[in-house]
Design a protein around this motif. Structure first.
Motif, PDB file in Angstrom:
ATOM      1  N   LYS A  98       0.841  -1.212   0.000  1.00 31.04           N
ATOM      2  CA  LYS A  98       0.000   0.000   0.000  1.00 31.04           C
ATOM      3  C   LYS A  98       0.870   1.254   0.000  1.00 31.04           C
ATOM      4  O   LYS A  98       0.606   2.219  -0.714  1.00 31.04           O
ATOM      5  CB  LYS A  98      -0.899   0.014   1.249  1.00 31.04           C
ATOM      6  CG  LYS A  98      -2.191  -0.740   1.103  1.00 31.04           C
ATOM      7  CD  LYS A  98      -3.050  -0.512   2.341  1.00 31.04           C
ATOM      8  CE  LYS A  98      -4.395  -1.158   2.200  1.00 31.04           C
ATOM      9  NZ  LYS A  98      -5.209  -0.990   3.399  1.00 31.04           N
ATOM     10  N   ARG A  99       1.928   1.236   0.848  1.00 30.98           N
ATOM     11  CA  ARG A  99       2.811   2.402   0.941  1.00 30.98           C
ATOM     12  C   ARG A  99       3.494   2.652  -0.404  1.00 30.98           C
ATOM     13  O   ARG A  99       3.553   3.800  -0.875  1.00 30.98           O
ATOM     14  CB  ARG A  99       3.862   2.163   2.038  1.00 30.98           C
ATOM     15  CG  ARG A  99       4.712   3.397   2.355  1.00 30.98           C
ATOM     16  CD  ARG A  99       5.804   3.095   3.338  1.00 30.98           C
ATOM     17  NE  ARG A  99       6.760   2.114   2.837  1.00 30.98           N
ATOM     18  CZ  ARG A  99       7.698   2.359   1.905  1.00 30.98           C
ATOM     19  NH1 ARG A  99       7.790   3.549   1.361  1.00 30.98           N
ATOM     20  NH2 ARG A  99       8.532   1.422   1.516  1.00 30.98           N
ATOM     21  N   GLN A 100       3.978   1.564  -1.013  1.00 33.08           N
ATOM     22  CA  GLN A 100       4.650   1.725  -2.305  1.00 33.08           C
ATOM     23  C   GLN A 100       3.672   2.253  -3.364  1.00 33.08           C
ATOM     24  O   GLN A 100       4.028   3.114  -4.166  1.00 33.08           O
ATOM     25  CB  GLN A 100       5.241   0.384  -2.761  1.00 33.08           C
ATOM     26  CG  GLN A 100       6.483  -0.007  -1.981  1.00 33.08           C
ATOM     27  CD  GLN A 100       7.036  -1.361  -2.417  1.00 33.08           C
ATOM     28  OE1 GLN A 100       6.444  -2.036  -3.239  1.00 33.08           O
ATOM     29  NE2 GLN A 100       8.179  -1.732  -1.851  1.00 33.08           N
ATOM     30  N   ALA A 101       2.442   1.748  -3.339  1.00 31.49           N
ATOM     31  CA  ALA A 101       1.436   2.218  -4.303  1.00 31.49           C
ATOM     32  C   ALA A 101       1.151   3.699  -4.082  1.00 31.49           C
ATOM     33  O   ALA A 101       1.060   4.485  -5.046  1.00 31.49           O
ATOM     34  CB  ALA A 101       0.153   1.399  -4.163  1.00 31.49           C
ATOM     35  N   ARG A 102       1.023   4.095  -2.817  1.00 30.47           N
ATOM     36  CA  ARG A 102       0.777   5.505  -2.495  1.00 30.47           C
ATOM     37  C   ARG A 102       1.945   6.377  -2.957  1.00 30.47           C
ATOM     38  O   ARG A 102       1.754   7.431  -3.573  1.00 30.47           O
ATOM     39  CB  ARG A 102       0.561   5.660  -0.980  1.00 30.47           C
ATOM     40  CG  ARG A 102       0.087   7.063  -0.586  1.00 30.47           C
ATOM     41  CD  ARG A 102       0.058   7.255   0.912  1.00 30.47           C
ATOM     42  NE  ARG A 102       1.404   7.138   1.460  1.00 30.47           N
ATOM     43  CZ  ARG A 102       1.748   6.369   2.497  1.00 30.47           C
ATOM     44  NH1 ARG A 102       0.837   5.629   3.095  1.00 30.47           N
ATOM     45  NH2 ARG A 102       2.999   6.329   2.929  1.00 30.47           N
ATOM     46  N   ALA A 104       4.094   5.724  -5.316  1.00 30.53           N
ATOM     47  CA  ALA A 104       4.108   5.768  -6.784  1.00 30.53           C
ATOM     48  C   ALA A 104       3.033   6.730  -7.290  1.00 30.53           C
ATOM     49  O   ALA A 104       3.278   7.523  -8.216  1.00 30.53           O
ATOM     50  CB  ALA A 104       3.877   4.364  -7.341  1.00 30.53           C
ATOM     51  N   ARG A 105       1.844   6.680  -6.657  1.00 27.56           N
ATOM     52  CA  ARG A 105       0.753   7.574  -7.075  1.00 27.56           C
ATOM     53  C   ARG A 105       1.139   9.034  -6.835  1.00 27.56           C
ATOM     54  O   ARG A 105       0.950   9.895  -7.704  1.00 27.56           O
ATOM     55  CB  ARG A 105      -0.518   7.200  -6.284  1.00 27.56           C
ATOM     56  CG  ARG A 105      -1.786   7.851  -6.811  1.00 27.56           C
ATOM     57  CD  ARG A 105      -3.037   7.343  -6.102  1.00 27.56           C
ATOM     58  NE  ARG A 105      -2.962   7.482  -4.664  1.00 27.56           N
ATOM     59  CZ  ARG A 105      -2.894   6.477  -3.793  1.00 27.56           C
ATOM     60  NH1 ARG A 105      -2.889   5.224  -4.217  1.00 27.56           N
ATOM     61  NH2 ARG A 105      -2.834   6.691  -2.490  1.00 27.56           N
ATOM     62  N   GLU A 106       1.718   9.297  -5.640  1.00 34.85           N
ATOM     63  CA  GLU A 106       2.132  10.673  -5.329  1.00 34.85           C
ATOM     64  C   GLU A 106       3.216  11.145  -6.295  1.00 34.85           C
ATOM     65  O   GLU A 106       3.194  12.299  -6.746  1.00 34.85           O
ATOM     66  CB  GLU A 106       2.620  10.751  -3.877  1.00 34.85           C
ATOM     67  CG  GLU A 106       1.502  10.652  -2.860  1.00 34.85           C
ATOM     68  CD  GLU A 106       2.015  10.594  -1.419  1.00 34.85           C
ATOM     69  OE1 GLU A 106       3.248  10.554  -1.200  1.00 34.85           O
ATOM     70  OE2 GLU A 106       1.175  10.591  -0.512  1.00 34.85           O
ATOM     71  N   ALA A 107       4.161  10.265  -6.620  1.00 32.72           N
ATOM     72  CA  ALA A 107       5.227  10.638  -7.553  1.00 32.72           C
ATOM     73  C   ALA A 107       4.628  10.938  -8.930  1.00 32.72           C
ATOM     74  O   ALA A 107       5.021  11.917  -9.591  1.00 32.72           O
ATOM     75  CB  ALA A 107       6.254   9.509  -7.645  1.00 32.72           C
ATOM     76  N   ALA A 108       3.650  10.111  -9.349  1.00 30.04           N
ATOM     77  CA  ALA A 108       3.015  10.331 -10.662  1.00 30.04           C
ATOM     78  C   ALA A 108       2.265  11.659 -10.664  1.00 30.04           C
ATOM     79  O   ALA A 108       2.337  12.428 -11.645  1.00 30.04           O
ATOM     80  CB  ALA A 108       2.061   9.176 -10.975  1.00 30.04           C
ATOM     81  N   GLU A 109       1.551  11.951  -9.541  1.00 32.72           N
ATOM     82  CA  GLU A 109       0.811  13.223  -9.461  1.00 32.72           C
ATOM     83  C   GLU A 109       1.772  14.409  -9.497  1.00 32.72           C
ATOM     84  O   GLU A 109       1.517  15.414 -10.175  1.00 32.72           O
ATOM     85  CB  GLU A 109      -0.033  13.261  -8.186  1.00 32.72           C
ATOM     86  CG  GLU A 109      -1.236  12.327  -8.224  1.00 32.72           C
ATOM     87  CD  GLU A 109      -1.934  12.212  -6.877  1.00 32.72           C
ATOM     88  OE1 GLU A 109      -1.452  12.816  -5.879  1.00 32.72           O
ATOM     89  OE2 GLU A 109      -2.953  11.507  -6.812  1.00 32.72           O
ATOM     90  N   LYS A 110       2.896  14.275  -8.786  1.00 33.57           N
ATOM     91  CA  LYS A 110       3.899  15.332  -8.751  1.00 33.57           C
ATOM     92  C   LYS A 110       4.456  15.570 -10.160  1.00 33.57           C
ATOM     93  O   LYS A 110       4.571  16.723 -10.622  1.00 33.57           O
ATOM     94  CB  LYS A 110       5.025  14.893  -7.798  1.00 33.57           C
ATOM     95  CG  LYS A 110       5.913  15.988  -7.306  1.00 33.57           C
ATOM     96  CD  LYS A 110       6.846  15.409  -6.237  1.00 33.57           C
ATOM     97  CE  LYS A 110       7.734  16.449  -5.630  1.00 33.57           C
ATOM     98  NZ  LYS A 110       8.668  15.853  -4.660  1.00 33.57           N
ATOM     99  N   GLN A 111       4.778  14.468 -10.841  1.00 29.23           N
ATOM    100  CA  GLN A 111       5.302  14.544 -12.207  1.00 29.23           C
ATOM    101  C   GLN A 111       4.278  15.212 -13.124  1.00 29.23           C
ATOM    102  O   GLN A 111       4.620  16.074 -13.937  1.00 29.23           O
ATOM    103  CB  GLN A 111       5.629  13.117 -12.695  1.00 29.23           C
ATOM    104  CG  GLN A 111       6.194  13.051 -14.104  1.00 29.23           C
ATOM    105  CD  GLN A 111       7.560  13.733 -14.181  1.00 29.23           C
ATOM    106  OE1 GLN A 111       8.331  13.696 -13.231  1.00 29.23           O
ATOM    107  NE2 GLN A 111       7.857  14.379 -15.290  1.00 29.23           N
ATOM    108  N   HIS A 112       3.004  14.822 -12.931  1.00 32.10           N
ATOM    109  CA  HIS A 112       1.923  15.380 -13.751  1.00 32.10           C
ATOM    110  C   HIS A 112       1.799  16.892 -13.514  1.00 32.10           C
ATOM    111  O   HIS A 112       1.694  17.676 -14.465  1.00 32.10           O
ATOM    112  CB  HIS A 112       0.617  14.675 -13.407  1.00 32.10           C
ATOM    113  CG  HIS A 112      -0.549  15.169 -14.178  1.00 32.10           C
ATOM    114  ND1 HIS A 112      -0.698  14.963 -15.536  1.00 32.10           N
ATOM    115  CD2 HIS A 112      -1.638  15.903 -13.802  1.00 32.10           C
ATOM    116  CE1 HIS A 112      -1.807  15.528 -15.952  1.00 32.10           C
ATOM    117  NE2 HIS A 112      -2.389  16.119 -14.924  1.00 32.10           N
TER     118      HIS A 112
END
Length: 137
Positions: A98-102, A104-112
């Motif tokens: 769950k932590r890794q998924a979160r 990754a999601r936060e990194a993707a949002e930041k990149q976006h």
């Protein structure tokens, strides 16, 4: 007189023989009692030996049963511990996933957001250039 003496002598002799026979009988009875007592003691000793053997066998059986029961309990306890460890590891792995998924999601949002900001900056620069060009005309 001689006849009476002979009679008395015969009587004494018979009495002596009777005493000897009685003594022999008494001795034979005593020997019999000793043999019977000896036999009884041997039987008693044999019974005690047998009783000790039986008690020893019972103790050994009881000890074996206790050991088997203890081993079963230890095995059950070990299985419970292993199950608890497996469950704990599973939960930890789930949390980690769950932590890794979160992350990754936060990194993707930041990149976006960064890409969107860069796009806006480019758009702003283009508009500024267009305004500049318009103001020059």
């Amino acid at each position: 007189d001689k006849a009476r003496q002979a009679k008395v002598a015969v009587g004494k002799e018979a009495h002596q023989e009777a005493r000897e026979k009685a003594g022999a009988r008494r001795e034979a009875r005593a020997a019999g009692r000793r043999r019977a007592a000896k036999r009884e003691a041997e039987v008693e000793q044999q019974q005690q030996l047998e009783a000790r053997r039986e008690a020893s066998a019972r103790d050994a059986k009881r000890d074996a049963e206790k050991k088997a029961k203890r081993e079963v309990k230890e095995e059950q306890l070990r299985e419970v511990r292993e199950a608890a460890t497996a469950a704990r590891e599973h939960l930890e792995a789930k949390k980690e996933a769950k932590r890794q998924a979160r992350d990754a999601r936060e990194a993707a949002e930041k990149q976006h957001r960064r890409a969107a900001r860069q796009e806006e900056d480019k758009e702003e620069a283009r508009r500024a250039a267009a305004r500049e060009a318009a103001s020059l005309e």
